[in-house]
Write a protein that holds these residues in place. Structure first.
Motif, PDB file in Angstrom:
ATOM      1  N   ILE A  20       0.817  -1.214   0.000  1.00  0.00           N
ATOM      2  CA  ILE A  20       0.000   0.000   0.000  1.00  0.00           C
ATOM      3  C   ILE A  20       0.850   1.262   0.000  1.00  0.00           C
ATOM      4  O   ILE A  20       0.680   2.146  -0.847  1.00  0.00           O
ATOM      5  N   LYS A  21       1.786   1.358   0.945  1.00  0.00           N
ATOM      6  CA  LYS A  21       2.563   2.594   1.049  1.00  0.00           C
ATOM      7  C   LYS A  21       3.494   2.777  -0.144  1.00  0.00           C
ATOM      8  O   LYS A  21       3.670   3.900  -0.618  1.00  0.00           O
ATOM      9  N   ALA A  22       4.097   1.725  -0.641  1.00  0.00           N
ATOM     10  CA  ALA A  22       4.957   1.867  -1.826  1.00  0.00           C
ATOM     11  C   ALA A  22       4.156   2.432  -2.991  1.00  0.00           C
ATOM     12  O   ALA A  22       4.628   3.330  -3.699  1.00  0.00           O
ATOM     13  N   ALA A  23       2.942   1.946  -3.192  1.00  0.00           N
ATOM     14  CA  ALA A  23       2.100   2.453  -4.294  1.00  0.00           C
ATOM     15  C   ALA A  23       1.722   3.916  -4.064  1.00  0.00           C
ATOM     16  O   ALA A  23       1.732   4.725  -5.001  1.00  0.00           O
ATOM     17  N   ILE A  24       1.404   4.275  -2.833  1.00  0.00           N
ATOM     18  CA  ILE A  24       1.042   5.661  -2.517  1.00  0.00           C
ATOM     19  C   ILE A  24       2.226   6.589  -2.765  1.00  0.00           C
ATOM     20  O   ILE A  24       2.081   7.645  -3.384  1.00  0.00           O
ATOM     21  N   TYR A  25       3.401   6.217  -2.288  1.00  0.00           N
ATOM     22  CA  TYR A  25       4.581   7.067  -2.466  1.00  0.00           C
ATOM     23  C   TYR A  25       4.992   7.149  -3.932  1.00  0.00           C
ATOM     24  O   TYR A  25       5.393   8.209  -4.412  1.00  0.00           O
ATOM     25  N   ALA A  26       4.886   6.038  -4.655  1.00  0.00           N
ATOM     26  CA  ALA A  26       5.216   6.063  -6.087  1.00  0.00           C
ATOM     27  C   ALA A  26       4.231   6.937  -6.857  1.00  0.00           C
ATOM     28  O   ALA A  26       4.629   7.716  -7.730  1.00  0.00           O
TER      29      ALA A  26
ATOM     30  N   SER B 218      12.802   5.471  -8.756  1.00  0.00           N
ATOM     31  CA  SER B 218      12.249   5.688 -10.092  1.00  0.00           C
ATOM     32  C   SER B 218      10.756   5.378 -10.181  1.00  0.00           C
ATOM     33  O   SER B 218      10.347   4.416 -10.851  1.00  0.00           O
ATOM     34  N   PRO B 219       9.918   6.196  -9.551  1.00  0.00           N
ATOM     35  CA  PRO B 219       8.473   5.964  -9.641  1.00  0.00           C
ATOM     36  C   PRO B 219       7.946   6.261 -11.044  1.00  0.00           C
ATOM     37  O   PRO B 219       8.392   7.199 -11.705  1.00  0.00           O
ATOM     38  N   HIS B 220       7.027   5.425 -11.500  1.00  0.00           N
ATOM     39  CA  HIS B 220       6.391   5.614 -12.801  1.00  0.00           C
ATOM     40  C   HIS B 220       5.025   4.932 -12.778  1.00  0.00           C
ATOM     41  O   HIS B 220       4.930   3.753 -12.428  1.00  0.00           O
ATOM     42  N   ASN B 221       3.980   5.668 -13.137  1.00  0.00           N
ATOM     43  CA  ASN B 221       2.618   5.124 -13.190  1.00  0.00           C
ATOM     44  C   ASN B 221       2.207   4.397 -11.903  1.00  0.00           C
ATOM     45  O   ASN B 221       1.637   3.304 -11.939  1.00  0.00           O
ATOM     46  N   GLY B 222       2.510   4.997 -10.758  1.00  0.00           N
ATOM     47  CA  GLY B 222       2.055   4.456  -9.494  1.00  0.00           C
ATOM     48  C   GLY B 222       2.827   3.278  -8.948  1.00  0.00           C
ATOM     49  O   GLY B 222       2.380   2.615  -8.016  1.00  0.00           O
ATOM     50  N   GLN B 223       3.999   3.025  -9.531  1.00  0.00           N
ATOM     51  CA  GLN B 223       4.840   1.978  -8.950  1.00  0.00           C
ATOM     52  C   GLN B 223       6.312   2.328  -9.154  1.00  0.00           C
ATOM     53  O   GLN B 223       6.657   3.093 -10.041  1.00  0.00           O
TER      54      GLN B 223
ATOM     55  N   SER C  64      10.720  10.256  -5.112  1.00  0.00           N
ATOM     56  CA  SER C  64      11.750   9.617  -5.926  1.00  0.00           C
ATOM     57  C   SER C  64      12.427   8.419  -5.266  1.00  0.00           C
ATOM     58  O   SER C  64      12.937   7.541  -5.963  1.00  0.00           O
ATOM     59  N   GLU C  65      12.396   8.383  -3.933  1.00  0.00           N
ATOM     60  CA  GLU C  65      13.082   7.287  -3.258  1.00  0.00           C
ATOM     61  C   GLU C  65      12.338   6.917  -1.981  1.00  0.00           C
ATOM     62  O   GLU C  65      11.869   7.791  -1.244  1.00  0.00           O
ATOM     63  N   TYR C  66      12.260   5.603  -1.728  1.00  0.00           N
ATOM     64  CA  TYR C  66      11.546   5.071  -0.579  1.00  0.00           C
ATOM     65  C   TYR C  66      12.316   3.866  -0.071  1.00  0.00           C
ATOM     66  O   TYR C  66      12.626   2.960  -0.837  1.00  0.00           O
ATOM     67  N   TRP C  67      12.666   3.896   1.217  1.00  0.00           N
ATOM     68  CA  TRP C  67      13.408   2.794   1.828  1.00  0.00           C
ATOM     69  C   TRP C  67      12.541   2.121   2.879  1.00  0.00           C
ATOM     70  O   TRP C  67      11.903   2.787   3.687  1.00  0.00           O
ATOM     71  N   VAL C  68      12.559   0.785   2.889  1.00  0.00           N
ATOM     72  CA  VAL C  68      11.879   0.010   3.919  1.00  0.00           C
ATOM     73  C   VAL C  68      12.952  -0.756   4.689  1.00  0.00           C
ATOM     74  O   VAL C  68      13.680  -1.560   4.108  1.00  0.00           O
TER      75      VAL C  68
END
Length: 180
Positions: free
Chosen positions: A118-124, A146-151, A129-133
Motif C-alpha cells: 500500500i505505502k509503496a504504491a502511494i509514495y510512487a 524511479s516511480p512511474h505510473n504508481g509503482q 523519488s526514493e523510498y526505503w523500507v
C-alpha cells in the motif's frame, strides 16, 4: 458489493480539527482512514536511532522528520522518517508535500506487507523519488527508486554496506547503523 466512501485530505483535516479522530492512531491512505499498526519497542527504537543518525549526516542539508504526517494527493501517511527540504519553518502551517520530500523511510516488522504494498504504491503515485523500507525481521533495507505510473520501477535489497541517496550523492548511509 459495497462501495466504501473515500475521504479527501481536506475531509480528513476537518475531522481532525473537529476532534472526531482524537485518541485514534490513524492515517489517511488512498482515501481510506486506516488504523496505524502499534509500534513494537524495536520498531520505535530503530526509527528514533535512524533519525538521530540521519540528522548528523544531513545537518544543514535537509530536515529529518520523525513520525510526522506528509500530505499527498489523497493520502496523509505518517512515515517513520521523512527527509524533507529546509527550512523547517516551511511546515509551521502545513505538512510536507511531494515537492518538499527527498525520500521516505519506513521501519517494518509487523507492518511489512502494508509498507511494501500500500505505502509503496502511494509514495510512487506521489512521485516520491526514493523510498526505503527497513525490514527488521530480515535485517535488510529495500530501496525503491524511479516511480512511474504508481509503482517503483527499480528496487534492490541491501543487507550491508552503504547506500547513497539520490538527493544527496555526497552522502553515504550505513545499512548497519540504520538497522542496529
Amino acid at each position: 458489493m459495497k462501495t466504501l466512501a473515500k475521504w479527501s485530505v481536506d475531509d480528513y483535516h476537518r475531522m481532525i480539527e473537529a476532534g472526531i479522530l482524537r485518541d485514534r492512531r490513524v492515517e489517511l491512505l488512498a482515501g481510506e482512514i486506516v488504523e496505524m499498526t502499534p509500534e513494537t519497542p524495536i520498531h520505535y527504537s530503530t526509527a528514533k536511532r535512524g533519525v538521530k543518525y540521519l540528522e548528523q549526516l544531513l545537518i544543514g542539508k535537509a530536515d529529518v522528520r520523525f513520525n510526522g504526517p506528509v500530505t499527498l494527493l489523497n493520502s496523509e501517511p505518517e512515515p517513520d522518517i521523512a527527509i524533507v527540504r529546509l527550512p523547517e519553518s516551511n511546515y509551521n502551517n502545513r505538512h510536507p508535500a511531494p515537492e518538499d520530500i527527498f525520500w521516505i523511510l519506513e521501519v517494518a516488522k509487523t507492518s511489512l506487507k502494508k509498507d511494501l504494498d500500500i505505502k509503496a504504491a502511494i509514495y510512487a503515485t506521489a512521485e516520491i523519488s526514493e523510498y526505503w523500507v527497513l525490514n527488521l525481521a530480515a535485517k535488510h533495507v529495500i530501496v525503491f527508486q524511479s516511480p512511474h505510473n504508481g509503482q517503483y520501477t527499480t528496487h534492490k535489497i541491501i543487507q550491508k554496506g552503504m547506500i547513497t541517496p539520490l538527493a544527496f550523492p555526497e552522502i553515504q548511509v550505513s545499512i548497519e547503523r540504520l538497522l542496529s
